[in-house]
Design a protein around this motif. Structure first.
Motif, short mmCIF file in Angstrom:
data_model
loop_
_atom_site.label_atom_id
_atom_site.label_comp_id
_atom_site.label_asym_id
_atom_site.label_seq_id
_atom_site.Cartn_x
_atom_site.Cartn_y
_atom_site.Cartn_z
N LEU A 250 90.41 53.49 72.70
CA LEU A 250 91.19 52.93 73.81
C LEU A 250 90.81 53.58 75.14
CD1 LEU A 250 94.76 52.79 72.19
CD2 LEU A 250 93.11 50.93 72.43
N SER B 27 94.62 37.98 68.45
CA SER B 27 95.45 37.64 69.61
C SER B 27 96.30 38.84 70.01
CB SER B 27 96.35 36.45 69.26
OG SER B 27 97.21 36.77 68.19
N PRO C 78 86.74 51.68 77.82
CA PRO C 78 86.75 51.36 79.25
C PRO C 78 85.86 52.28 80.08
CG PRO C 78 88.98 51.40 78.37
CD PRO C 78 88.09 51.96 77.30
N THR D 179 82.18 51.05 79.33
CA THR D 179 81.85 49.67 79.72
C THR D 179 82.08 49.39 81.19
OG1 THR D 179 84.07 48.96 79.05
CG2 THR D 179 82.31 48.75 77.43
N LEU D 180 83.14 49.98 81.75
CA LEU D 180 83.49 49.66 83.14
C LEU D 180 82.95 50.66 84.15
CD1 LEU D 180 87.22 48.57 82.62
CD2 LEU D 180 85.16 47.15 82.63
N LYS E 177 98.93 40.43 73.50
CA LYS E 177 99.63 40.12 74.75
C LYS E 177 99.07 40.90 75.93
CE LYS E 177 103.97 39.09 72.35
NZ LYS E 177 105.40 39.45 72.19
N SER E 178 98.39 42.00 75.67
CA SER E 178 97.85 42.82 76.76
C SER E 178 96.43 43.26 76.44
CB SER E 178 98.73 44.06 76.98
OG SER E 178 98.67 44.91 75.84
N TRP E 179 95.72 43.71 77.49
CA TRP E 179 94.35 44.17 77.30
C TRP E 179 94.32 45.40 76.40
CZ3 TRP E 179 91.85 48.75 78.44
CH2 TRP E 179 90.45 48.72 78.38
N LEU E 180 95.29 46.30 76.58
CA LEU E 180 95.34 47.52 75.77
C LEU E 180 95.54 47.19 74.30
CD1 LEU E 180 95.29 50.63 76.16
CD2 LEU E 180 97.79 50.55 76.18
N GLU E 181 96.44 46.29 74.03
CA GLU E 181 96.70 45.89 72.65
C GLU E 181 95.47 45.19 72.05
OE1 GLU E 181 99.78 43.04 70.09
OE2 GLU E 181 100.02 43.25 72.27
N SER E 182 94.76 44.43 72.87
CA SER E 182 93.58 43.74 72.40
C SER E 182 92.50 44.73 71.98
CB SER E 182 93.04 42.82 73.49
OG SER E 182 91.84 42.19 73.08
N VAL E 183 92.27 45.76 72.81
CA VAL E 183 91.27 46.78 72.48
C VAL E 183 91.66 47.51 71.20
CG1 VAL E 183 90.22 48.95 73.22
CG2 VAL E 183 90.55 47.10 74.86
#
Length: 756
Positions: A386, A347, A390, A393-394, A349-355
């Protein structure tokens, strides 16, 4: 479906035990712990034991089938050729099958200009070829790549070298199987890519679209590995997920129902796996997607962990040898680490932290495997992922995929747009090369022992369990203790060693004293170069460095270059990029030789001290004593001015003679009493060295010769080997024994070698 999870783990245990009793014994405690913790019923335990036994039996049967029906004496073979030749440098290779279905590696040397054209025009065919069978080379140095084992795992036991290029004209066309036709389509797809994409974009496009990264330069691959993002260059779950998502969206938009979309994906996924090389990560990702979709269609719920375990069971059932594949190990270790991590761990709070968290979990899950196979860890990976995930993938992967699709309709526009993308890729490559030069981008630990690997696994289990409880501090400390112990144990251990590295026709001797008291490298072998510049083989980079790396050696006190011949100094330049060198010793005035002069200039540009050493000179390191006996003047005369070192450690006396010939031997005899237990035979056993008088005065118990297998100088000379035998010394040679090591503790030690 709950039975899938324990069954998969028991399948892994069964296959592991069949491959290695040591590894089976090391992972058994984790299964016993799971039984004690979860208290399964006797019925479940019986099923688990049964699954384990079944997979042990399957693996044993599979391994027993890894045998050859060829004797090695065959000179003509009818071979079924379904795959195109791959040209690398001056050789071309492919895999073919015999009449009895045995796979062999076919090799042809591109000596004539017309051979590449014959290879290119050669269609799938039965060919009756004349050539010579030979066994693949085995590992000749500790922890080096074992080509024979690599091919054996693919049930390939022979290399067949063609002796007559005209045989290509006598082949008969064949009918391809469905799988071979798909492989052919894949090859045609890669050929199309070379036409529509700019040259510098082709390697990464080939890697990301077809799972073939053979065209990516070795230096660039190494930089991606050091940054911990090399997984992005291989097709895996990320690519498969992106493709499935894109396909799902497109098919729904053209009006297909979800049920029909699922059917289409189920049909296309196996084809996609084959088209991208069918590597273990691809098969894992594709099989998981198919399991989830298939179960959804028949109204059976299946969790991601169950789908993953089903994939493990099916793959190991088809080919139990896959467990030895590093890609298989990393793919499932990382996937299971992510899937089994509790929601509270992942879990964020942000996309960056998730990655970042996903990167940490993946790196921890892969840690024991990375250390075992590659002996290093990229701590920069926690940051670089990090940025790179991106980008790939993006931006990069979708762009390449769309451009490749457009190339069939708008080739000119595609080439123009691909040119713009090429500039971005070149910029990324340059940036990657720059980042990889940062100090501590990777930390070399050396290859851990089985027991230390066991503690790594314990530390990771403890880490994940404490992390789930929101109290990971003690687990982090425990993992750091294991890491520190691993790092220090490879650099400060009670054992010392003298390793005569097999560098072919050359010399390289590693002296590593106990408790970190000193590390010395006498000569570095020669850089044998062949093929295109980007594919050149280097002794320093490809032989000496892997030996040092596996031992956790990243610094040496001194590199002692006995004289200026290339087969003794050629590997030094490559080592500069990998290890810290305290100083370099050379024979007086040897820098006047052109090769040595160039080397000295480059060493000085790297601020590495270069010292000319004259006898007499001595030094002590711990309980070891060294004495430089020769030369005594500054007139450099080549071999007869080699640095000659006498040493005492490990309960033996040693005489390292470089390439000293009879004239130098006579001068040594006139000055010293040279009696030594171990003699490094001079000049690779040439008849110009190791005179009878010299051998009698030294009176060695062991005589060690460093020379290449079937070298063009015919070293060692029969006269020299006869003298050594008559002297009563035990004769060992890298040409026959591979690397030779004396491992000692205190005043007691043992000789051992790679090839019986």
């Amino acid at each position: 479906m709950k039975w899938l999870v324990p069954s998969a783990f028991m399948a892994v245990l069964g296959v592991t035990i069949a491959h290695s009793l040591v590894w089976g014994a090391l992972i058994c405690p984790f299964f016993i712990f799971a039984w004690v913790r979860y208290r399964p019923s006797m019925k479940i335990i019986a099923i688990c034991v049964g699954v384990c036994a079944i997979f042990m039996a399957l693996t044993s049967v599979a391994l027993s089938g890894h045998e050859s029906h060829l004797t090695g004496e065959e000179q003509r073979l009818p071979l079924r050729l379904a795959q195109p030749f791959k040209i690398k440098g001056q050789t071309a290779t492919t895999t073919a099958t015999t009449v009895k279905g045995e796979s062999i590696l076919v090799k042809v040397y591109l000596q004539d200009e017309h051979i590449p054209q014959l290879i290119a025009s050669n269609s799938p065919a039965w060919c009756y070829w004349k050539g010579e069978l030979e066994r693949p080379s085995t590992a000749r140095n500790p922890h080096s790549f074992n080509y024979r084992t690599y091919l054996w795992n693919q049930n390939t036991h022979w290399i067949f070298t063609l002796s007559n290029a005209d045989d290509f004209t006598q082949c008969q066309p064949i009918q391809l199987t469905i799988r071979e036709k798909l492989d052919q389509i894949r090859q045609q797809g890669m050929n199309h890519l070379k036409v529509v994409f700019p040259e510098k974009l082709q390697p990464i496009a080939k890697s990301l679209l077809f799972g073939d990264r053979s065209d990516i330069e070795g230096e660039l691959l190494e930089s991606y590995q050091q940054l911990g993002v090399i997984h992005l260059l291989a097709i895996s779950g990320m690519h498969v997920g992106l493709m499935v998502g894109l396909l799902w969206w497109c098919l729904l938009r053209i009006g297909l129902t979800k049920e029909k979309v699922r059917i289409v994906i189920l049909v296309l996924m196996p084809l996609y796996a084959i088209m991208t090389g069918a590597s273990p990560p691809v098969v894992r990702a594709v099989s998981v997607v198919m399991a989830v979709i298939a179960c959804t269609m028949i109204v059976k719920r299946i969790t991601l962990i169950q789908a993953l375990c089903l994939s493990i069971i099916v793959q190991l059932m088809i080919n139990p040898v896959l467990l030895l594949h590093v890609g298989f190990q990393l793919s499932y270790a990382i996937s299971l680490s992510l899937v089994l991590s509790a929601a509270r761990i992942l879990s964020a709070k942000s996309w960056l932290e998730s990655v970042f968290i996903v990167t940490v979990v993946a790196q921890l899950g892969a840690l024991p495997i990375l250390l075992w196979h590659f002996h290093e860890v990229s701590f920069m990976a926690f940051v670089t992922n990090l940025l790179y995930i991106p980008i790939f993938t993006l931006f990069l992967l979708p762009s390449l995929f769309l451009l490749y699709l457009f190339s069939f309709f708008l080739p000119n526009v595609t080439f123009l747009l691909a040119g713009m993308l090429e500039k971005s890729v070149l910029l990324l490559d340059t940036f990657s090369m720059f980042l990889s030069t940062f100090p501590f981008a990777t930390v070399v630990f050396g290859k851990p022992s089985h027991v230390l690997s066991f503690f790594y696994i314990i530390a990771l289990f403890y880490m994940f369990s404490r992390w789930e409880s929101r109290a990971p501090f003690k687990a982090i400390i425990f993992l750091l203790i294991v890491l520190c112990f691993d790092w220090f144990s490879s650099r400060f251990n009670p054992f010392g060693s003298v390793l005569f590295i097999d560098v072919g026709q050359g010399d390289s001797i590693l002296i590593d004293l106990p408790w970190g008291n000193g590390t010395y490298l006498i000569d570095t072998g020669g850089a044998v170069q062949f093929g295109p510049q980007e594919n050149q083989f280097s002794v320093g980079k490809d032989i000496v460095w892997p030996v040092l790396k596996a031992r956790g050696i990243t610094a040496v006190d001194a590199v002692i270059l006995t004289h200026g011949d290339w087969d003794h100094i050629g590997g030094t330049l490559d080592l500069i990029d990998y290890i810290e060198i305290g100083e370099v010793w050379i024979s007086p005035s040897s820098y006047e030789k052109e090769t040595m002069e160039e080397l000295v200039m480059k060493l000085q540009n790297k601020f590495i001290p270069v010292q000319e050493k004259l006898a007499p000179f001595s030094w002590a390191a711990g309980n070891a004593y060294f004495e430089l006996l020769y030369p005594h003047d500054r007139d450099y005369e080549g071999n007869d001015d080699s640095l000659v070192i006498w040493a005492k450690f490990g309960g033996l006396t040693w005489l390292f003679t470089g390439d000293v010939e009879e004239k130098g031997e006579q001068e040594l005899l006139s000055r010293y009493s040279l009696k030594s237990d171990v003699l490094k035979v001079g000049h690779h056993g040439s008849h110009t060295s190791t005179s009878q008088e010299f051998l009698t005065k030294v009176s060695p118990t062991y005589a060690i010769i460093s020379a290449g297998v079937n070298n063009r100088y015919n070293h060692p000379h029969p006269e020299v080997t006869q003298r050594i035998t008559e002297q009563g010394a035990v004769m060992l040679g890298t040409y026959s024994h591979g690397a030779i090591e004396y491992r000692f503790r205190g005043d007691k030690g043992t000789f051992q070698w790679m090839i019986p």
